[in-house]
Design an enzyme around this catalytic site. Sequence first.
Site, PDB file in Angstrom:
ATOM      1  CE1 TYR A 136       9.687   4.220   2.283  1.00  0.00           C
ATOM      2  CE2 TYR A 136      11.931   4.928   1.831  1.00  0.00           C
ATOM      3  CZ  TYR A 136      10.739   4.350   1.415  1.00  0.00           C
ATOM      4  OH  TYR A 136      10.615   3.888   0.128  1.00  0.00           O
ATOM      5  CE  LYS A 164       7.576   6.622   0.712  1.00  0.00           C
ATOM      6  NZ  LYS A 164       8.554   7.377  -0.071  1.00  0.00           N
TER       7      LYS A 164
END
Length: 275
Positions: A136, A164
């Site tokens: 992330y 992400k």
Amino acid sequence: MLKEKIHIAVPTAFFEDESLNTQETISHIRDLYNQGVKSVLVSGTTGEQHSLSLPEKTDLINALELEEDLMSNMEIIFGVASTRQKEAEKLAEKISHTKIAGIMLGYPPYVIPTQEEALIYTKRIIDHSNKPAILYNNPGRTGFDLSEESIIELSKLDLVIGIKDAGSKEKVEQIKSGMRKNDFYFYAGGEVDLEEKISHGYDRLSSIAGNVSPEEISEWFQTMLMKQKISRQENEKIETIMDQVYEGNAIVNLKKIIHQRGISMGTCRSPIGNN
């Protein structure tokens, strides 16, 4: 391996004194499950992860483990990140002994590690969790930006299955051109500018609006992925949902909407939700 193309990043429920409410957090996840949702992200990207202590995160995991239907029939992803690597390692070790399907591995805010330090941090947490991991990258919130070279290097690890919010169009293209891995996924964080992100190569979704309209958001996302035309009626429906969720603070809005439907998610931890 994480198979679902969309997961819903669920908010964490708190009591009015801002202490953790595990029961209502689980109630919301169970409600999503009953609506057909197949994957959720807990303690992840709704902005509350870094406010949770290690004991609170452990309490959430313990509560999830008591939910046999959810653990057996959903892909439950758990957010792992901490300003202190040792705490993240302890959490990852805890997760390794559960049925949690995978982790969302975030980077510490404020401290801004070097790329080399971030690589070591990532590899050690993954070693402790032994679970499929989504990286992330969120420099707007953490101040740290995982480089193209670092993402490509980490993609070589068997357990790293995607990222992400990789970055700009150019960054995504460079990552893809330098990667040998075919089954590496690009997750869009939320629904804002989603159509544009898909055009740049994003192929999975970490959904925010799905907390209140899971079926509609899933169908919309799948339609765009298949490059099919979206009807005017569907566009109007999605615009209404987006206005409800993203006008102002999305997490404050989500909790209000969920509360109106009978699940008390409580307040946010201040300063979020200050009036």
